[in-house]
Design a protein around this motif. Structure first.
Motif, PDB file in Angstrom:
ATOM      1  N   LYS A  30      -5.595  -5.520  -6.720  1.00  0.00           N
ATOM      2  CA  LYS A  30      -6.683  -5.976  -5.859  1.00  0.00           C
ATOM      3  C   LYS A  30      -7.773  -6.656  -6.677  1.00  0.00           C
ATOM      4  O   LYS A  30      -8.349  -7.658  -6.237  1.00  0.00           O
ATOM      5  CB  LYS A  30      -7.249  -4.798  -5.070  1.00  0.00           C
ATOM      6  N   THR A  75      -0.450   0.525  -4.168  1.00  0.00           N
ATOM      7  CA  THR A  75      -0.085  -0.433  -5.203  1.00  0.00           C
ATOM      8  C   THR A  75      -0.812  -0.079  -6.490  1.00  0.00           C
ATOM      9  O   THR A  75      -1.622   0.853  -6.524  1.00  0.00           O
ATOM     10  CB  THR A  75      -0.446  -1.863  -4.764  1.00  0.00           C
ATOM     11  N   GLU A  98      -3.116  -5.528   3.191  1.00  0.00           N
ATOM     12  CA  GLU A  98      -2.098  -4.579   2.736  1.00  0.00           C
ATOM     13  C   GLU A  98      -0.951  -4.456   3.739  1.00  0.00           C
ATOM     14  O   GLU A  98      -1.136  -4.630   4.932  1.00  0.00           O
ATOM     15  CB  GLU A  98      -2.730  -3.200   2.508  1.00  0.00           C
ATOM     16  N   SER A 123       0.857  -1.190   0.000  1.00  0.00           N
ATOM     17  CA  SER A 123       0.000   0.000   0.000  1.00  0.00           C
ATOM     18  C   SER A 123       0.889   1.234   0.000  1.00  0.00           C
ATOM     19  O   SER A 123       1.658   1.446   0.947  1.00  0.00           O
ATOM     20  CB  SER A 123      -0.906   0.007   1.238  1.00  0.00           C
TER      21      SER A 123
END
Length: 356
Positions: free
Chosen positions: A194, A189, A206, A187
């Motif tokens: 996701k 990304t 994350e 995080s």
């Protein structure tokens, strides 16, 4: 008894032929299209009195499908192309550009393609695992040609469909053989990461900083078994990968002369991005009189930079300054030229200080 047949409203003959089923109406039959609503009518016939019938109303079976939101990355490019302002900048997509902000095809890639034409190589289907030469040089490039894990056959390599396809294949493998596992995603990304794991039904969480640890595993013939299952997953997913790009990579990385030329071009490309990063920092430091420390621009490395702008500030960058970027404040320095650095600095300073 009278026999009555009515045509279906707004339904093509082919649709009726494909989807019709007969609905009994008193002593007559009429077609009904599956997925369509029926409206009941009744009236009197001179020969038999009252007749009830159903008439199909054309309602699409896709009516419940909603419009998907724009892709957070590719949607930026679509908005950029629609903008007619001469000052516009596309800093959303991570694709290298020249100083003139034009796409760049490496000279070594052109040479590799020329060699492929000269050899007259065909375009036959590849095996499910992809081009063997590509898999070999890719593993050696990533891990080092002399790495013991390669020499001991402890690495399973399968050619996927670019980065997204490779991750999707890996996610499917995880979901099938490690159903209790969870993927760790950095995080921030890339926005699609996701989605990839969500579609594969792999849970994820994350992390902000990565702390490498040593993990001991039993690798006895694991690579062979893992590769066999990756091939099994790939077969119904996309069958086999494309050959053209794989041959380019195999030719470039597998040839010492071309490989050295590739590294030289990589250094030129990286050097241009470093120069842009430095120029942007200099422009921000010179123009911003608030005393804010912009040195994080220089501490970051690679193609991208996180500006620290929030969603509202990023929207201001686009709406006011015609700078297209992702809503998390990330910009692609590969899409920036030295000539545009001062303009971008003005946009960042305005958005940071004047928009909350």
């Amino acid at each position: 008894m009278a026999s009555i047949v009515l045509p279906l409203a707004s339904t093509s003959p082919s649709a009726v032929a494909d989807n019709r089923k007969l609905v009994r109406i008193g002593g007559s039959c009429m077609p009904h299209v599956r997925g369509e609503k029926r409206r009941d009518f009744s009236f009197k016939s001179r020969s038999s009195g009252r007749i009830t019938m159903a008439v199909a109303v054309n309602v699409s079976r896709f009516e419940g499908v909603t419009m998907a939101p724009p892709d957070p990355i590719l949607g930026v490019s679509e908005a950029f192309r629609a903008d007619t302002n001469d000052l516009k900048l596309n800093l959303g997509v991570g694709a290298y550009r020249t100083e003139e902000l034009q796409p760049y095809v490496l000279n070594v890639v052109k040479k590799a393609e020329k060699l492929m034409l000269e050899k007259g190589e065909n375009k036959e289907y590849l095996p499910i695992e992809g081009l063997a030469a590509f898999n070999k040089v890719t593993a050696e490039l990533l891990l080092g040609a002399g790495n013991p894990v390669l020499q001991q056959g402890r690495v399973a390599t399968v050619q996927g469909l670019s980065g997204t396809g490779s991750l999707r294949l890996a996610a499917a493998f995880i979901q099938r053989y490690f159903p209790d596992a969870k993927a760790l995603i950095s995080s921030p990304t890339w926005g699609n990461h996701k989605n990839i794991f969500n579609d594969a039904r792999v849970p994820w969480s994350e992390y902000r900083y990565y702390d490498p640890r040593t993990v001991g595993l039993d690798f006895d013939d694991a690579a062979t078994r893992v590769k066999s299952q990756l091939k099994r997953l790939a077969r119904p997913m996309y069958s086999n990968p494309p050959v053209h790009g794989a041959r380019i990579v195999a030719n470039v990385v597998g040839d010492p002369t071309l490989f050295n030329e590739w590294k030289e071009e990589m250094e030129l490309m990286a050097g241009r991005i470093k120069n842009v990063r430095q120029r942007l920092f200099d422009s921000l430091s010179q123009k911003d009189k608030s005393g804010k420390d912009w040195s994080f621009i220089l501490r970051q490395i690679g193609m991208f930079s996180f500006t620290g702008l929030n969603k509202t500030q990023s929207d201001n960058m686009t709406n006011k300054w015609h700078v297209y970027m992702t809503k998390d404040g990330r910009i692609s320095l590969a899409g920036l030229s030295l000539a545009k650095c001062e303009y971008l600095a003005d946009a960042i300073i305005d958005s940071y200080h004047n928009v909350s």
